[in-house]
Motif scaffolding. Structure first.
Motif, PDB file in Angstrom:
ATOM      1  N   THR A 214      -0.880   0.066  11.536  1.00 42.15           N
ATOM      2  CA  THR A 214      -0.664  -1.187  10.925  1.00 42.15           C
ATOM      3  C   THR A 214      -0.673  -0.771   9.488  1.00 42.15           C
ATOM      4  OG1 THR A 214      -1.398  -2.582  12.687  1.00 42.15           O
ATOM      5  CG2 THR A 214      -1.208  -3.499  10.343  1.00 42.15           C
ATOM      6  N   LEU A 215      -1.797   0.005   8.985  1.00 40.41           N
ATOM      7  CA  LEU A 215      -2.007   0.218   7.589  1.00 40.41           C
ATOM      8  C   LEU A 215      -0.636   1.164   6.978  1.00 40.41           C
ATOM      9  CD1 LEU A 215      -4.917   1.490   5.712  1.00 40.41           C
ATOM     10  CD2 LEU A 215      -2.975   3.098   5.738  1.00 40.41           C
ATOM     11  N   HIS A 216      -0.158   2.094   7.726  1.00 36.55           N
ATOM     12  CA  HIS A 216       0.816   2.836   7.341  1.00 36.55           C
ATOM     13  C   HIS A 216       2.163   2.149   7.392  1.00 36.55           C
ATOM     14  CE1 HIS A 216      -1.258   7.075   8.773  1.00 36.55           C
ATOM     15  NE2 HIS A 216      -1.686   6.212   7.849  1.00 36.55           N
ATOM     16  N   ARG A 217       2.461   1.082   8.385  1.00 36.41           N
ATOM     17  CA  ARG A 217       3.654   0.207   8.346  1.00 36.41           C
ATOM     18  C   ARG A 217       3.641  -0.711   6.990  1.00 36.41           C
ATOM     19  NH1 ARG A 217       2.867  -1.554  13.248  1.00 36.41           N
ATOM     20  NH2 ARG A 217       2.391  -3.796  12.465  1.00 36.41           N
ATOM     21  N   LEU A 218       2.433  -0.889   6.652  1.00 36.15           N
ATOM     22  CA  LEU A 218       2.503  -1.957   5.417  1.00 36.15           C
ATOM     23  C   LEU A 218       2.888  -0.954   4.361  1.00 36.15           C
ATOM     24  CD1 LEU A 218      -0.699  -4.090   6.222  1.00 36.15           C
ATOM     25  CD2 LEU A 218       1.757  -4.963   5.575  1.00 36.15           C
ATOM     26  N   GLN A 219       2.204   0.151   4.572  1.00 39.25           N
ATOM     27  CA  GLN A 219       2.479   0.998   3.077  1.00 39.25           C
ATOM     28  C   GLN A 219       3.994   1.510   3.067  1.00 39.25           C
ATOM     29  OE1 GLN A 219      -0.584   4.311   3.511  1.00 39.25           O
ATOM     30  NE2 GLN A 219      -1.579   3.381   1.680  1.00 39.25           N
ATOM     31  N   GLU A 220       4.525   1.630   4.221  1.00 40.91           N
ATOM     32  CA  GLU A 220       6.048   2.169   4.208  1.00 40.91           C
ATOM     33  C   GLU A 220       6.923   1.140   3.704  1.00 40.91           C
ATOM     34  OE1 GLU A 220       7.317   4.932   5.101  1.00 40.91           O
ATOM     35  OE2 GLU A 220       5.492   5.999   5.245  1.00 40.91           O
ATOM     36  N   GLU A 221       6.586  -0.074   4.404  1.00 42.00           N
ATOM     37  CA  GLU A 221       7.364  -1.374   3.927  1.00 42.00           C
ATOM     38  C   GLU A 221       7.515  -1.736   2.522  1.00 42.00           C
ATOM     39  OE1 GLU A 221       9.926  -2.170   5.461  1.00 42.00           O
ATOM     40  OE2 GLU A 221       9.466  -1.221   7.362  1.00 42.00           O
ATOM     41  N   ALA A 222       6.196  -1.478   1.988  1.00 39.90           N
ATOM     42  CA  ALA A 222       5.751  -1.862   0.674  1.00 39.90           C
ATOM     43  C   ALA A 222       6.518  -0.691  -0.236  1.00 39.90           C
ATOM     44  CB  ALA A 222       4.390  -1.755   0.451  1.00 39.90           C
ATOM     45  N   LEU A 223       6.410   0.521   0.045  1.00 37.09           N
ATOM     46  CA  LEU A 223       7.145   1.464  -0.506  1.00 37.09           C
ATOM     47  C   LEU A 223       8.608   1.491  -0.595  1.00 37.09           C
ATOM     48  CD1 LEU A 223       4.543   4.638   0.182  1.00 37.09           C
ATOM     49  CD2 LEU A 223       4.758   3.666  -2.052  1.00 37.09           C
ATOM     50  N   ARG A 224       9.125   1.095   0.303  1.00 37.58           N
ATOM     51  CA  ARG A 224      10.666   0.877   0.642  1.00 37.58           C
ATOM     52  C   ARG A 224      11.110  -0.402  -0.419  1.00 37.58           C
ATOM     53  NH1 ARG A 224      13.795  -2.477   2.938  1.00 37.58           N
ATOM     54  NH2 ARG A 224      12.088  -3.401   4.188  1.00 37.58           N
ATOM     55  N   LEU A 225      10.489  -1.390  -0.203  1.00 35.61           N
ATOM     56  CA  LEU A 225      10.680  -2.479  -1.135  1.00 35.61           C
ATOM     57  C   LEU A 225      10.400  -2.279  -2.680  1.00 35.61           C
ATOM     58  CD1 LEU A 225       9.270  -5.348   1.246  1.00 35.61           C
ATOM     59  CD2 LEU A 225      11.559  -5.135   0.391  1.00 35.61           C
ATOM     60  N   PHE A 226       9.163  -1.524  -3.066  1.00 35.42           N
ATOM     61  CA  PHE A 226       9.083  -1.240  -4.303  1.00 35.42           C
ATOM     62  C   PHE A 226      10.121  -0.364  -4.737  1.00 35.42           C
ATOM     63  CE2 PHE A 226       4.035  -1.411  -3.526  1.00 35.42           C
ATOM     64  CZ  PHE A 226       4.348  -2.641  -3.511  1.00 35.42           C
ATOM     65  N   ASP A 227      10.724   0.392  -4.123  1.00 28.98           N
ATOM     66  CA  ASP A 227      12.067   1.418  -4.368  1.00 28.98           C
ATOM     67  C   ASP A 227      13.261   0.633  -4.435  1.00 28.98           C
ATOM     68  OD1 ASP A 227      10.565   3.919  -4.760  1.00 28.98           O
ATOM     69  OD2 ASP A 227      11.114   4.437  -2.573  1.00 28.98           O
TER      70      ASP A 227
ATOM     71  N   PRO B 170      -6.895  -5.985  -0.147  1.00 29.79           N
ATOM     72  CA  PRO B 170      -7.248  -7.385  -0.917  1.00 29.79           C
ATOM     73  C   PRO B 170      -6.558  -7.614  -2.068  1.00 29.79           C
ATOM     74  CG  PRO B 170      -9.326  -5.764  -0.876  1.00 29.79           C
ATOM     75  CD  PRO B 170      -7.885  -4.891  -0.277  1.00 29.79           C
ATOM     76  N   VAL B 171      -5.555  -6.778  -2.764  1.00 33.36           N
ATOM     77  CA  VAL B 171      -4.607  -7.032  -3.837  1.00 33.36           C
ATOM     78  C   VAL B 171      -3.545  -6.128  -3.645  1.00 33.36           C
ATOM     79  CG1 VAL B 171      -6.338  -7.771  -5.470  1.00 33.36           C
ATOM     80  CG2 VAL B 171      -5.716  -5.348  -5.389  1.00 33.36           C
ATOM     81  N   LYS B 172      -2.233  -6.467  -4.005  1.00 34.62           N
ATOM     82  CA  LYS B 172      -1.044  -5.848  -3.962  1.00 34.62           C
ATOM     83  C   LYS B 172      -1.108  -4.355  -4.372  1.00 34.62           C
ATOM     84  CE  LYS B 172       2.948  -6.265  -6.223  1.00 34.62           C
ATOM     85  NZ  LYS B 172       4.013  -7.103  -6.799  1.00 34.62           N
ATOM     86  N   GLU B 173      -1.816  -3.982  -5.425  1.00 32.51           N
ATOM     87  CA  GLU B 173      -2.023  -2.678  -5.704  1.00 32.51           C
ATOM     88  C   GLU B 173      -2.785  -1.826  -4.716  1.00 32.51           C
ATOM     89  OE1 GLU B 173      -2.037  -5.010  -9.407  1.00 32.51           O
ATOM     90  OE2 GLU B 173      -2.919  -5.272  -7.603  1.00 32.51           O
ATOM     91  N   ASP B 174      -3.320  -2.371  -3.794  1.00 31.94           N
ATOM     92  CA  ASP B 174      -3.966  -1.632  -2.883  1.00 31.94           C
ATOM     93  C   ASP B 174      -3.190  -0.989  -1.733  1.00 31.94           C
ATOM     94  OD1 ASP B 174      -6.600  -1.671  -4.288  1.00 31.94           O
ATOM     95  OD2 ASP B 174      -7.386  -3.189  -2.892  1.00 31.94           O
ATOM     96  N   VAL B 175      -1.859  -1.651  -1.478  1.00 29.34           N
ATOM     97  CA  VAL B 175      -1.031  -1.252  -0.687  1.00 29.34           C
ATOM     98  C   VAL B 175      -0.698   0.299  -0.982  1.00 29.34           C
ATOM     99  CG1 VAL B 175       1.018  -2.021  -1.284  1.00 29.34           C
ATOM    100  CG2 VAL B 175       0.627  -1.859   0.954  1.00 29.34           C
ATOM    101  N   VAL B 176      -0.558   0.539  -2.161  1.00 30.38           N
ATOM    102  CA  VAL B 176      -0.078   1.925  -2.605  1.00 30.38           C
ATOM    103  C   VAL B 176      -1.654   2.872  -2.925  1.00 30.38           C
ATOM    104  CG1 VAL B 176       0.905   3.203  -4.336  1.00 30.38           C
ATOM    105  CG2 VAL B 176       1.647   1.007  -3.736  1.00 30.38           C
ATOM    106  N   VAL B 177      -2.630   2.208  -3.423  1.00 27.31           N
ATOM    107  CA  VAL B 177      -3.712   3.281  -3.979  1.00 27.31           C
ATOM    108  C   VAL B 177      -4.558   3.362  -2.794  1.00 27.31           C
ATOM    109  CG1 VAL B 177      -5.743   2.818  -5.237  1.00 27.31           C
ATOM    110  CG2 VAL B 177      -3.456   2.219  -6.271  1.00 27.31           C
ATOM    111  N   GLN B 178      -4.831   2.462  -1.910  1.00 23.18           N
ATOM    112  CA  GLN B 178      -5.701   2.683  -0.960  1.00 23.18           C
ATOM    113  C   GLN B 178      -5.299   3.479   0.496  1.00 23.18           C
ATOM    114  OE1 GLN B 178      -8.217  -1.093   0.068  1.00 23.18           O
ATOM    115  NE2 GLN B 178      -7.928  -0.535   2.033  1.00 23.18           N
TER     116      GLN B 178
END
Length: 196
Positions: free
Chosen positions: A14-27, A55-63
């Motif tokens: 789930t963590l990876h799925r959230l990161q993947e979708e976040a990175l895709r949307l950020f791009d 806890p915050v949006k930044e953490d989806v990339v940093v954590q």
């Protein structure tokens, strides 16, 4: 390295799925224009699930999920192994488990951190947390206090070495250098007293 159980694997997926979708949307639409609600929807989870992981949006990339693995491998090193030698063994064991997808995810995350000021600022806090974690591990192994200046200095040097290794790798967009080799080379240089 101990394999995570089914529940832990599902959390990591789930963590990876959230990161993947976040990175895709950020791009696609930029970091600032992307909302937590959009990331959650794209990943097929609720916003409250997002907040359970980040806890915050930044953490989806940093954590990431690596700190518990680092502790696990570090603690498994033979008694009497010097802290720096143990940390080099940790990285070897960790990268042995990495897939090409893992390396690509790290590359994309690092690229995003370097390009977004809010992420760089959040990364400073993450690095400080990693320093504290390492200080506790090293203190336990050496019978010293995590608050001792020398212990704190040592762990700060290790984290700085990792930062330099990752930065040098990211500057080539991950195409020239090998991340694991860079990390080990920087720790070996530190172990040798950082001669020039």
């Amino acid at each position: 390295m101990n394999r995570p159980g089914l529940r832990e694997r599902k959390k990591i997926e789930t963590l990876h799925r959230l990161q993947e979708e976040a990175l895709r949307l950020f791009d696609e639409q930029g970091y600032d224009a992307t909302t937590i609600e959009q990331i959650a929807e794209a990943a097929g989870v609720s916003p409250s699930t997002f907040y359970r992981y980040f806890p915050v949006k930044e953490d989806v990339v940093v954590q990431d999920e690596y700190d518990p693995l680092i502790v696990d491998v570090f603690e498994s090193q033979q008694e009497g192994t010097a802290p720096l030698e143990a940390l080099r063994a940790v990285l070897t064991a960790l990268f042995r488990e990495f897939t090409d997808e893992d390396i690509e995810r790290v590359r994309r995350r690092v690229r995003m951190i370097f390009s977004v000021p809010a992420l760089r600022a959040r990364q400073v806090g993450q690095s400080a947390a990693t320093e504290r974690l390492l200080a506790q591990m090293v203190a336990q192994r050496t019978g010293r206090s995590a608050e001792e200046l020398e212990v704190r200095h040592f762990t700060a040097l290790v984290v700085a070495s990792w930062t330099v290794a990752i930065s040098a790798w990211a500057e080539t967009d991950g195409t020239k250098d090998d991340l694991a080799a860079n990390l080990d080379k920087c720790l070996a240089h530190l172990e040798a007293g950082a001669p020039l």
